[in-house]
Motif scaffolding. Structure first.
Motif, PDB file in Angstrom:
ATOM      1  N   LYS A   1      37.453 -49.092 -23.932  1.00 29.66           N
ATOM      2  CA  LYS A   1      38.036 -47.758 -24.144  1.00 29.66           C
ATOM      3  C   LYS A   1      37.818 -46.794 -22.987  1.00 29.66           C
ATOM      4  O   LYS A   1      38.420 -45.730 -22.958  1.00 29.66           O
ATOM      5  N   THR A   2      36.942 -47.148 -22.055  1.00 31.35           N
ATOM      6  CA  THR A   2      36.602 -46.233 -20.961  1.00 31.35           C
ATOM      7  C   THR A   2      36.757 -46.914 -19.612  1.00 31.35           C
ATOM      8  O   THR A   2      36.713 -48.152 -19.519  1.00 31.35           O
ATOM      9  N   PRO A   3      36.918 -46.131 -18.548  1.00 35.45           N
ATOM     10  CA  PRO A   3      36.965 -46.738 -17.211  1.00 35.45           C
ATOM     11  C   PRO A   3      35.709 -47.542 -16.896  1.00 35.45           C
ATOM     12  O   PRO A   3      35.785 -48.584 -16.238  1.00 35.45           O
ATOM     13  N   GLU A   4      34.559 -47.057 -17.384  1.00 31.22           N
ATOM     14  CA  GLU A   4      33.297 -47.763 -17.132  1.00 31.22           C
ATOM     15  C   GLU A   4      33.282 -49.126 -17.819  1.00 31.22           C
ATOM     16  O   GLU A   4      32.842 -50.132 -17.235  1.00 31.22           O
ATOM     17  N   ALA A   5      33.780 -49.170 -19.052  1.00 33.89           N
ATOM     18  CA  ALA A   5      33.856 -50.448 -19.767  1.00 33.89           C
ATOM     19  C   ALA A   5      34.851 -51.381 -19.094  1.00 33.89           C
ATOM     20  O   ALA A   5      34.610 -52.593 -18.987  1.00 33.89           O
ATOM     21  N   ALA A   6      35.972 -50.829 -18.632  1.00 37.03           N
ATOM     22  CA  ALA A   6      36.961 -51.651 -17.916  1.00 37.03           C
ATOM     23  C   ALA A   6      36.348 -52.253 -16.659  1.00 37.03           C
ATOM     24  O   ALA A   6      36.575 -53.426 -16.339  1.00 37.03           O
ATOM     25  N   ARG A   7      35.543 -51.458 -15.955  1.00 31.63           N
ATOM     26  CA  ARG A   7      34.863 -51.959 -14.747  1.00 31.63           C
ATOM     27  C   ARG A   7      33.852 -53.040 -15.091  1.00 31.63           C
ATOM     28  O   ARG A   7      33.822 -54.105 -14.459  1.00 31.63           O
ATOM     29  N   ASP A   8      33.028 -52.773 -16.097  1.00 32.92           N
ATOM     30  CA  ASP A   8      31.941 -53.708 -16.425  1.00 32.92           C
ATOM     31  C   ASP A   8      32.486 -55.039 -16.929  1.00 32.92           C
ATOM     32  O   ASP A   8      31.958 -56.105 -16.568  1.00 32.92           O
ATOM     33  N   ILE A   9      33.508 -54.995 -17.777  1.00 34.01           N
ATOM     34  CA  ILE A   9      34.085 -56.236 -18.293  1.00 34.01           C
ATOM     35  C   ILE A   9      34.818 -56.981 -17.185  1.00 34.01           C
ATOM     36  O   ILE A   9      34.701 -58.209 -17.053  1.00 34.01           O
ATOM     37  N   SER A  10      35.561 -56.263 -16.351  1.00 34.15           N
ATOM     38  CA  SER A  10      36.301 -56.919 -15.269  1.00 34.15           C
ATOM     39  C   SER A  10      35.357 -57.563 -14.263  1.00 34.15           C
ATOM     40  O   SER A  10      35.705 -58.556 -13.632  1.00 34.15           O
ATOM     41  N   ALA A  11      34.163 -57.020 -14.151  1.00 29.87           N
ATOM     42  CA  ALA A  11      33.193 -57.569 -13.204  1.00 29.87           C
ATOM     43  C   ALA A  11      32.744 -58.968 -13.591  1.00 29.87           C
ATOM     44  O   ALA A  11      32.319 -59.745 -12.730  1.00 29.87           O
ATOM     45  N   VAL A  12      32.842 -59.316 -14.881  1.00 31.47           N
ATOM     46  CA  VAL A  12      32.399 -60.640 -15.327  1.00 31.47           C
ATOM     47  C   VAL A  12      33.573 -61.536 -15.723  1.00 31.47           C
ATOM     48  O   VAL A  12      33.363 -62.637 -16.237  1.00 31.47           O
ATOM     49  N   ALA A  13      34.803 -61.073 -15.475  1.00 27.23           N
ATOM     50  CA  ALA A  13      35.996 -61.847 -15.808  1.00 27.23           C
ATOM     51  C   ALA A  13      37.014 -61.665 -14.694  1.00 27.23           C
ATOM     52  O   ALA A  13      36.689 -61.142 -13.618  1.00 27.23           O
ATOM     53  N   ASP A  14      38.232 -62.101 -14.945  1.00 21.85           N
ATOM     54  CA  ASP A  14      39.300 -61.918 -13.958  1.00 21.85           C
ATOM     55  C   ASP A  14      40.082 -60.633 -14.197  1.00 21.85           C
ATOM     56  O   ASP A  14      41.058 -60.353 -13.499  1.00 21.85           O
ATOM     57  N   GLY A  15      39.645 -59.869 -15.180  1.00 18.58           N
ATOM     58  CA  GLY A  15      40.303 -58.613 -15.502  1.00 18.58           C
ATOM     59  C   GLY A  15      40.127 -58.285 -16.963  1.00 18.58           C
ATOM     60  O   GLY A  15      39.429 -58.999 -17.701  1.00 18.58           O
ATOM     61  N   CYS A  16      40.759 -57.192 -17.394  1.00 14.23           N
ATOM     62  CA  CYS A  16      40.612 -56.773 -18.782  1.00 14.23           C
ATOM     63  C   CYS A  16      41.929 -56.263 -19.342  1.00 14.23           C
ATOM     64  O   CYS A  16      42.860 -55.946 -18.603  1.00 14.23           O
ATOM     65  N   VAL A  17      41.972 -56.196 -20.677  1.00 14.55           N
ATOM     66  CA  VAL A  17      43.125 -55.683 -21.417  1.00 14.55           C
ATOM     67  C   VAL A  17      42.675 -54.482 -22.236  1.00 14.55           C
ATOM     68  O   VAL A  17      41.627 -54.528 -22.878  1.00 14.55           O
ATOM     69  N   VAL A  18      43.484 -53.430 -22.230  1.00 18.91           N
ATOM     70  CA  VAL A  18      43.256 -52.309 -23.130  1.00 18.91           C
ATOM     71  C   VAL A  18      44.526 -52.077 -23.933  1.00 18.91           C
ATOM     72  O   VAL A  18      45.620 -51.993 -23.365  1.00 18.91           O
ATOM     73  N   GLY A  19      44.370 -52.002 -25.245  1.00 19.96           N
ATOM     74  CA  GLY A  19      45.514 -51.779 -26.117  1.00 19.96           C
ATOM     75  C   GLY A  19      45.293 -50.629 -27.073  1.00 19.96           C
ATOM     76  O   GLY A  19      45.904 -49.570 -26.954  1.00 19.96           O
ATOM     77  N   SER A  20      44.386 -50.804 -28.035  1.00 22.50           N
ATOM     78  CA  SER A  20      44.199 -49.811 -29.096  1.00 22.50           C
ATOM     79  C   SER A  20      43.892 -48.421 -28.559  1.00 22.50           C
ATOM     80  O   SER A  20      44.388 -47.419 -29.094  1.00 22.50           O
ATOM     81  N   ALA A  21      43.079 -48.327 -27.517  1.00 27.95           N
ATOM     82  CA  ALA A  21      42.704 -47.015 -26.993  1.00 27.95           C
ATOM     83  C   ALA A  21      43.910 -46.279 -26.419  1.00 27.95           C
ATOM     84  O   ALA A  21      44.001 -45.049 -26.507  1.00 27.95           O
ATOM     85  N   ILE A  22      44.843 -47.036 -25.821  1.00 26.97           N
ATOM     86  CA  ILE A  22      46.078 -46.426 -25.301  1.00 26.97           C
ATOM     87  C   ILE A  22      46.996 -46.051 -26.458  1.00 26.97           C
ATOM     88  O   ILE A  22      47.537 -44.940 -26.512  1.00 26.97           O
ATOM     89  N   VAL A  23      47.163 -46.978 -27.384  1.00 27.75           N
ATOM     90  CA  VAL A  23      48.054 -46.751 -28.523  1.00 27.75           C
ATOM     91  C   VAL A  23      47.568 -45.581 -29.369  1.00 27.75           C
ATOM     92  O   VAL A  23      48.378 -44.806 -29.909  1.00 27.75           O
ATOM     93  N   GLU A  24      46.253 -45.402 -29.468  1.00 26.81           N
ATOM     94  CA  GLU A  24      45.706 -44.292 -30.237  1.00 26.81           C
ATOM     95  C   GLU A  24      46.151 -42.948 -29.651  1.00 26.81           C
ATOM     96  O   GLU A  24      46.504 -42.020 -30.379  1.00 26.81           O
ATOM     97  N   ARG A  25      46.145 -42.856 -28.350  1.00 27.65           N
ATOM     98  CA  ARG A  25      46.574 -41.610 -27.705  1.00 27.65           C
ATOM     99  C   ARG A  25      48.065 -41.366 -27.906  1.00 27.65           C
ATOM    100  O   ARG A  25      48.492 -40.218 -28.104  1.00 27.65           O
ATOM    101  N   ILE A  26      48.849 -42.432 -27.864  1.00 28.34           N
ATOM    102  CA  ILE A  26      50.271 -42.296 -28.139  1.00 28.34           C
ATOM    103  C   ILE A  26      50.480 -41.800 -29.563  1.00 28.34           C
ATOM    104  O   ILE A  26      51.296 -40.908 -29.827  1.00 28.34           O
ATOM    105  N   GLY A  27      49.701 -42.378 -30.493  1.00 26.21           N
ATOM    106  CA  GLY A  27      49.818 -41.991 -31.892  1.00 26.21           C
ATOM    107  C   GLY A  27      49.425 -40.555 -32.161  1.00 26.21           C
ATOM    108  O   GLY A  27      49.924 -39.928 -33.111  1.00 26.21           O
ATOM    109  N   LYS A  28      48.538 -40.006 -31.335  1.00 28.41           N
ATOM    110  CA  LYS A  28      48.119 -38.610 -31.494  1.00 28.41           C
ATOM    111  C   LYS A  28      49.124 -37.636 -30.902  1.00 28.41           C
ATOM    112  O   LYS A  28      48.934 -36.416 -31.004  1.00 28.41           O
ATOM    113  N   GLY A  29      50.159 -38.174 -30.273  1.00 33.91           N
ATOM    114  CA  GLY A  29      51.204 -37.316 -29.737  1.00 33.91           C
ATOM    115  C   GLY A  29      50.966 -36.828 -28.327  1.00 33.91           C
ATOM    116  O   GLY A  29      51.617 -35.865 -27.888  1.00 33.91           O
ATOM    117  N   GLU A  30      50.065 -37.467 -27.588  1.00 37.64           N
ATOM    118  CA  GLU A  30      49.864 -37.073 -26.202  1.00 37.64           C
ATOM    119  C   GLU A  30      51.149 -37.284 -25.406  1.00 37.64           C
ATOM    120  O   GLU A  30      51.939 -38.180 -25.700  1.00 37.64           O
TER     121      GLU A  30
END
Length: 263
Positions: free
Chosen positions: A215-244
Motif C-alpha cells: 500500500k505504500t512506496p516503502e512497501a513497494a520498494r521492500d517487496i521489489s527488493a526481494v522479487a522481480d517487482g510488485c503488484v498493487v491493486g486494492s490500494a489504488i482501487v480504494e482511492r478510485i472508489g473514494k472519488g479521488e
C-alpha cells in the motif's frame, strides 16, 4: 517477443524492478477508468492489469468486489473491458496489458472467439483465478497457442509438491500472492516473502512478481527488493472508489512506482 517478455528484458537491462498496477475496467465509470488506464504508463507503470468485472469474485476482498459492482452497475461488459484496452493501444503500443478475472464471462463468450478478440484488442496476458492447472485445456493451452501469456498464481500454501504443476504451462511471469486470504487483506512482509520467492525462482526462469498487501512506496520498494517487482491493486482501487480525481490517483501510482523502481 511478447510485450511482457520485452518489458522484462528492458527492465533487466536497466537494472530495475517491475511495477504492476491493477484497476477495474469501468470503475467508477467507463470514461474515468479509461483515463486512469491510459495514464498509467506515464505514471511509471511497467505492466497494467485490467480487471474484468464479474458478479461472483470469490478471490477478491471488499475493495475489489465493490469496484466490480460499481462497474457492472455502470454497464461495464467484456466488450467494454476490451474497448478499454483498445483505448490504451491508441496511445501506447508497448506497455503490456494483462486481463485479470474469472472464467465464466470468457466461457460464455466462447474461448476461441474471446482469444481472437483479446488478441485484436491488444491483451498480452491472462490471469484467470478460478482455473487450476488441472483445467489447462479449457483456456491456458488455447491462450498459449494464441500467443497470449497465461499467468499463474502461487501462494504461501503452494508447497514443493504442488509448485511444478502450477508452473508447467505458466508464461509471462509468476504472480506470488504474499499473504493467505483475499485481496486487500493484511500487509506484505518482505522477510517472509524473500524465501518463498527464492523457492519459486529455483524452479523457473520466469520473473516472480509479488502482490497483495502492498500500500505504500516503502512497501513497494521492500517487496521489489526481494522479487522481480510488485503488484498493487486494492490500494489504488480504494482511492478510485473514494472519488479521488484521475490526477490524484495517478500521482499515488507514481509514488508506488518510484518506490518499486528504487529497489
Amino acid at each position: 517477443m511478447s510485450r511482457i517478455a520485452a518489458r522484462f528484458e528492458k527492465l533487466k537491462a536497466e537494472n530495475r524492478k517491475a511495477f504492476v498496477a491493477y484497476v477495474m475496467a469501468g470503475d467508477p465509470d467507463e470514461e474515468t477508468a479509461r483515463q486512469v488506464v491510459c495514464g498509467l504508463p506515464g505514471a511509471g507503470v511497467d505492466i497494467i492489469e485490467v480487471g474484468l468485472p464479474f458478479t461472483d469474485p470469490m478471490a477478491d476482498g471488499p475493495t475489489i468486489q465493490l469496484a466490480g459492482q460499481r462497474a457492472l452497475e455502470g454497464g461495464m461488459t467484456l466488450d467494454g473491458t476490451l474497448d478499454t484496452v483498445r483505448a490504451l493501444r491508441k496511445s501506447d503500443d508497448e506497455t503490456p496489458v494483462v486481463m485479470m478475472g474469472y472464467y465464466n464471462p470468457i466461457y460464455s463468450r466462447g474461448v476461441e472467439t474471446f482469444l481472437e478478440q483479446a488478441k485484436d484488442a491488444g491483451v498480452d496476458g491472462l490471469i484467470v483465478v478460478d482455473l487450476p492447472p488441472e483445467e489447462d485445456e479449457e483456456l491456458c493451452l488455447p491462450a498459449l497457442e494464441a500467443e497470449i501469456d497465461f499467468i499463474r498464481l502461487a501462494t504461501p500454501t503452494t508447497d514443493d509438491a504442488r509448485l511444478p504443476k502450477v508452473l508447467q504451462n505458466t508464461s509471462g511471469f509468476v504472480y506470488y500472492v504474499s499473504i493467505t486470504g483475499i485481496t486487500g487483506a493484511g500487509a506484505a512482509d518482505a522477510s517472509k516473502v524473500a524465501p518463498e520467492v527464492a523457492r519459486i525462482k529455483s524452479a523457473t526462469d520466469l520473473p516472480v512478481i509479488v502482490g497483495f498487501g502492498i500500500k505504500t512506496p516503502e512497501a513497494a520498494r521492500d517487496i521489489s527488493a526481494v522479487a522481480d517487482g510488485c503488484v498493487v491493486g486494492s490500494a489504488i482501487v480504494e482511492r478510485i472508489g473514494k472519488g479521488e480525481s484521475v490526477d490524484d490517483v495517478l500521482a499515488y501510482v507514481r509514488s508506488l512506482a518510484d518506490g518499486a523502481h528504487s529497489a
